[in-house]
Design an enzyme around this catalytic site. Structure first.
Site, short mmCIF file in Angstrom:
data_model
loop_
_atom_site.label_atom_id
_atom_site.label_comp_id
_atom_site.label_asym_id
_atom_site.label_seq_id
_atom_site.Cartn_x
_atom_site.Cartn_y
_atom_site.Cartn_z
N LYS A 54 0.84 -1.20 0.00
CA LYS A 54 0.00 0.00 0.00
C LYS A 54 0.89 1.26 0.00
O LYS A 54 0.62 2.22 -0.72
CB LYS A 54 -0.93 -0.01 1.22
CG LYS A 54 -2.01 -1.09 1.13
CD LYS A 54 -2.74 -1.34 2.45
CE LYS A 54 -3.67 -2.55 2.31
NZ LYS A 54 -4.42 -2.87 3.53
N GLN A 98 -4.54 -1.80 9.75
CA GLN A 98 -4.41 -3.12 9.12
C GLN A 98 -4.93 -4.22 10.05
O GLN A 98 -4.60 -4.25 11.23
CB GLN A 98 -2.93 -3.36 8.76
CG GLN A 98 -2.68 -4.64 7.96
CD GLN A 98 -3.30 -4.62 6.57
OE1 GLN A 98 -3.48 -3.57 5.96
NE2 GLN A 98 -3.63 -5.79 6.05
N ASP A 121 -11.04 2.61 4.13
CA ASP A 121 -11.16 1.16 4.19
C ASP A 121 -12.62 0.73 4.29
O ASP A 121 -12.95 -0.43 4.10
CB ASP A 121 -10.41 0.68 5.46
CG ASP A 121 -9.52 -0.49 5.21
OD1 ASP A 121 -9.28 -0.83 4.04
OD2 ASP A 121 -9.06 -1.08 6.20
N1 GUN Z 1 -6.53 -7.18 6.15
C1 GUN Z 1 -6.84 -7.89 5.06
N2 GUN Z 1 -7.54 -7.13 4.19
C2 GUN Z 1 -7.67 -5.92 4.75
C3 GUN Z 1 -8.30 -4.71 4.33
O1 GUN Z 1 -8.90 -4.58 3.26
N3 GUN Z 1 -8.20 -3.68 5.20
C4 GUN Z 1 -7.56 -3.79 6.39
N4 GUN Z 1 -7.53 -2.72 7.17
N5 GUN Z 1 -6.98 -4.89 6.80
C5 GUN Z 1 -7.05 -5.95 5.97
#
Ligand code: GUN
Length: 290
Positions: A54, A98, A121
């Site tokens: 990211k 995350q 998110d």
């Molecule tokens: N862990 C796995 N996929 C995601 C996601 O789309 N967002 C977040 N914050 N954590 C994740």
């Protein structure tokens, strides 16, 4: 193999190039650089990889990327303080915590703290609720990527039978809400571990989405000839290879189109996070979304 391969990696490159152009214009015309903050608690190796991806994608698109790494023994209070600080930080347009968090931390109050206009998110229950009542703000990134793959492939969702396997808050549930919005107009079945005769339910699908996290769950007998199959699964085999929820080789003989793993939905997830961050930066300054 008869199915068309839906190349999410190539699509992601095209969409990211467009986002980078839009970021460049936003800077030139409004002196605004979209900023994303990603909070990582602990040292889960998969999460480290995702947050790193990211970060690099953000920088490549010309955005500000801030990575906040907290130790595994961070308290709930300290994590919530970090989110509050990011809410108040004008340079930050999007906040992401995350998942999964270490076991002693409760993700729900943390997600609820993220300011809705920075909730790129889309995991805050407010954001999820806005989607559920048909008035969405942000789309969560993975299901948003699935929609983009379908649109790019020219798949008409209006009136289509879509079967989603997996009712997670990250993918299945928001995707079912997105596909039933006015304008998308799919007929959605949200199947899960208690669904009776899953194979028969799946065979109804014009579009079958597998989002469970169980390697090889979707076999060729579960797929109608010519159906579009979207594999959201990311599982590791014993030798460390990434594999989806779909028995790819066998299903590709039956399906009309299919996403591979890797190189399907995965690259689009990060791409749609960039898109949401760009949209957040615009909306927060009173500019139209796109
Ligand atoms: N862990 C796995 N996929 C995601 C996601 O789309 N967002 C977040 N914050 N954590 C994740």
């Amino acid at each position: 193999m008869s199915a068309t391969i839906l190349d999410g990696k190539a699509l992601a490159q095209r969409v990211r190039a467009r986002i980078a152009d839009d970021v460049g214009r936003l800077k030139a015309e409004h002196d605004v650089t979209p900023g994303l903050a990603a909070v990582l608690v602990g040292e889960d190796p998969a999460s480290q990889v995702y947050v790193g991806m990211k970060h690099r994608a953000c920088e490549a698109a010309g955005m500000l990327s801030r990575q906040i790494e907290l130790p595994a023994d961070t308290s709930q209070e300290a994590l919530e303080t970090t989110v509050r600080e990011l809410n108040d930080d004008e340079a930050i347009d999007g906040i992401l915590v995350q998942l999964p968090l270490p076991d002693h931390l409760d993700p729900q109050p943390v997600q609820e703290l993220i300011q809705p206009d920075k909730d790129v998110d889309a995991l805050n229950p407010y954001t999820a609720g806005r989607l559920a009542v048909g008035d969405p703000t942000f789309f969560s990134c993975t299901p948003y990527g699935v929609l983009e793959i379908l649109a790019d492939a020219g798949v008409e969702t209006a009136g289509a039978e879509v079967v989603i396997v997996g009712r997670s808050n990250l993918v299945g549930r928001p995707l079912s809400n997105m596909l039933t919005l006015k304008g998308r107009d799919a007929t959605v079945t949200l199947a899960h571990s208690r669904t009776r005769d899953l194979a028969e339910v799946c065979r109804r699908a014009d579009v079958l989405v597998a989002a469970v996290g169980s390697a090889g769950l979707v076999t060729a007998d579960m797929v109608r000839e010519g159906a579009v199959v979207i594999d959201v699964g990311t599982n590791r085999t014993e030798d460390g290879k990434l594999t989806g929820d779909v028995d790819f080789d066998a299903v590709a003989e039956v399906a009309g189109a299919i996403t591979p793993v890797p190189g399907g939905v995965g690259p689009m997830t990060v791409t749609m996070l960039l898109q949401n961050t760009l949209e957040a930066a615009r909306v927060r300054r009173g500019l139209p979304r796109r």
